[in-house]
Scaffold this motif. Structure first.
Motif, short mmCIF file in Angstrom:
data_model
loop_
_atom_site.label_atom_id
_atom_site.label_comp_id
_atom_site.label_asym_id
_atom_site.label_seq_id
_atom_site.Cartn_x
_atom_site.Cartn_y
_atom_site.Cartn_z
N MET A 104 0.83 -1.20 0.00
CA MET A 104 0.00 0.00 0.00
C MET A 104 0.86 1.26 0.00
O MET A 104 0.62 2.20 -0.77
CB MET A 104 -0.93 0.00 1.22
N ALA A 105 1.88 1.29 0.85
CA ALA A 105 2.76 2.45 0.93
C ALA A 105 3.49 2.67 -0.40
O ALA A 105 3.59 3.81 -0.89
CB ALA A 105 3.77 2.28 2.06
N LEU A 106 3.97 1.59 -0.99
CA LEU A 106 4.68 1.70 -2.27
C LEU A 106 3.74 2.17 -3.38
O LEU A 106 4.10 3.03 -4.19
CB LEU A 106 5.32 0.36 -2.63
N GLY A 107 2.55 1.59 -3.44
CA GLY A 107 1.59 1.98 -4.47
C GLY A 107 1.16 3.43 -4.34
O GLY A 107 1.12 4.18 -5.33
N ILE A 108 0.86 3.86 -3.11
CA ILE A 108 0.44 5.24 -2.88
C ILE A 108 1.60 6.21 -3.19
O ILE A 108 1.41 7.25 -3.83
CB ILE A 108 -0.04 5.42 -1.43
N GLY A 109 2.82 5.85 -2.76
CA GLY A 109 3.97 6.71 -3.01
C GLY A 109 4.28 6.86 -4.48
O GLY A 109 4.50 7.97 -4.98
N MET A 110 4.29 5.74 -5.20
CA MET A 110 4.56 5.80 -6.64
C MET A 110 3.43 6.49 -7.37
O MET A 110 3.66 7.26 -8.31
CB MET A 110 4.76 4.38 -7.18
#
Length: 389
Positions: free
Chosen positions: A50-56
């Motif tokens: 989730m953090a990676l998807g939201i950040g990217m």
């Protein structure tokens, strides 16, 4: 908003989707290995996605919109591989501090403008040769995939060749649809195991461990810089986008610092997926390819929010389909950069050394071959100029 609506195109939106599909499906397993090495449980693993998807998603969308260029960000796959083998014995909270430290170094590198100045020293043919070296194995994978899934890959390749003759702008779309159709008609394809759930972000306060930060944080920063950010800039420069890369590096570093407590271990410029969004197949007009960056941002955010469901969906797609799709989508970029790298007599030998070093995959001192390819290419160029003088 009116400009976006006037510039939007199906080919650019699909380029963004393909970039996200390939980005997730090709390396999400390595991210899970890194999460396990850090001591993450199942809920924390979903938090990482989730953090990676939201950040990217946020960085792709915001930076592409602001600069009107396809600025594609990604997680650091080599960084994840490094973490998977280097975090044994560290606590989860100590691992998060490593991520924050590496992000802070990237933020510092961007704020000072050092990255911009460094990239100006690299001539375009050498940058293109390095990029071809990075992309080369993806092109080769089209044909190595024939061994495991001959019919799937042949149908996708045939779809590409025919659509390039008839509707070249939508060639990658046709290839994607052909691949999906072949997967759907495969009797062993099973979508029933895909979980339908949305995870939650899990905050854990980082804990400082100096030896771990120096032993893993600095290598994580170097690996991300040399194997991701430098090739990512090469993609943008090869496509003639002159965006201020130091600012972009600053934002990816800031995003890492901000999202590290949730599992966002490293954000950086993409190279492979960026090439998909910046080539002619995305849109014939370079000024309208930023739509692919916006599209990728939206799909990344959806993938992050969907968490476990998206990971399960990507697991259904055969590895051969992902490899062939990536290679076919990058054929135009590989060809264009081969020409740019070797077209000039003055740069041909330095470019060749750069290409061969990069494609070899050799690693010295834990630093990726893309960095050494540029170093050796610049060294050959410098020796040639000394001789000519």
């Amino acid at each position: 908003m009116s400009k976006i609506l006037s510039d939007i195109s199906l080919s650019a939106v699909v380029a963004g989707f393909v970039a996200v599909l390939i980005g997730f499906a090709s390396s999400v397993a390595i991210v899970f290995q890194a999460a396990e090495a850090a001591g993450a449980d199942e809920a924390m693993k979903i938090s990482w996605i989730m953090a990676l998807g939201i950040g990217m998603g946020a960085t792709c969308f915001a930076l592409s919109w602001y600069y009107k260029a396809p600025v594609i960000t990604a997680w650091s796959t080599p960084g994840a591989a490094l973490l998977a083998t280097s975090l044994n014995g560290a606590s989860y909270a100590e691992s998060l501090a490593v991520f924050m430290f590496a992000g802070a170094l990237a933020l510092l590198l961007g704020i000072t403008g050092l990255f911009d100045r460094m990239m100006r020293w690299i001539p375009l043919p050498i940058a293109c040769a390095m990029l071809v070296g990075v992309l080369f194995n993806f092109g080769v994978a089209i044909f190595t995939s024939l061994e495991s899934s001959p019919w799937l890959v042949m149908i996708m390749l045939l779809a590409y060749l025919v659509s390039k003759l008839i509707i070249p702008r939508y060639a990658v779309i046709i290839v994607l649809l052909a691949g999906l159709l072949m997967v759907l008609i495969e009797p062993n394809t099973d979508f029933s195991s895909i979980p339908l759930s949305v995870g939650t972000l899990q905050w854990v306060t980082p804990e400082w461990n100096t030896s771990l930060i120096l032993g893993v944080g600095v290598p994580l920063f170097i690996v991300t810089l040399t194997s991701q950010n430098i090739p990512g800039v090469a993609v943008m420069r090869a496509s003639h986008y002159q965006t201020p890369v130091s600012n972009i590096i600053s934002w990816t570093g800031f995003s890492t610092v901000l999202l590290a407590p949730f599992g966002g271990f490293a954000f950086n410029l993409a190279a492979i997926t960026a090439a998909i969004c910046s080539g002619d197949e995305c849109h014939k007009e370079a000024s309208k390819r930023y739509i692919a960056g916006l599209s990728a941002g939206v799909f990344y955010a959806i993938a992050g929010l969907a968490g476990a469901s998206v990971v399960g969906l990507f697991a259904v797609f055969p590895a051969a389909m992902i490899a062939a799709l990536a290679g076919i989508a990058l054929l135009g970029t590989i060809g264009a950069n081969l020409k740019a790298a070797f077209d000039s007599d003055a740069y041909r030998e330095p470019a060749l050394i750069t290409f061969l070093t990069t494609v070899s995959g050799v690693s010295f001192l834990g630093v990726a071959s893309a960095f050494w390819g540029i170093c050796f290419g610049l060294l050959v160029l410098m020796i040639q100029r000394i001789k000519n003088d």
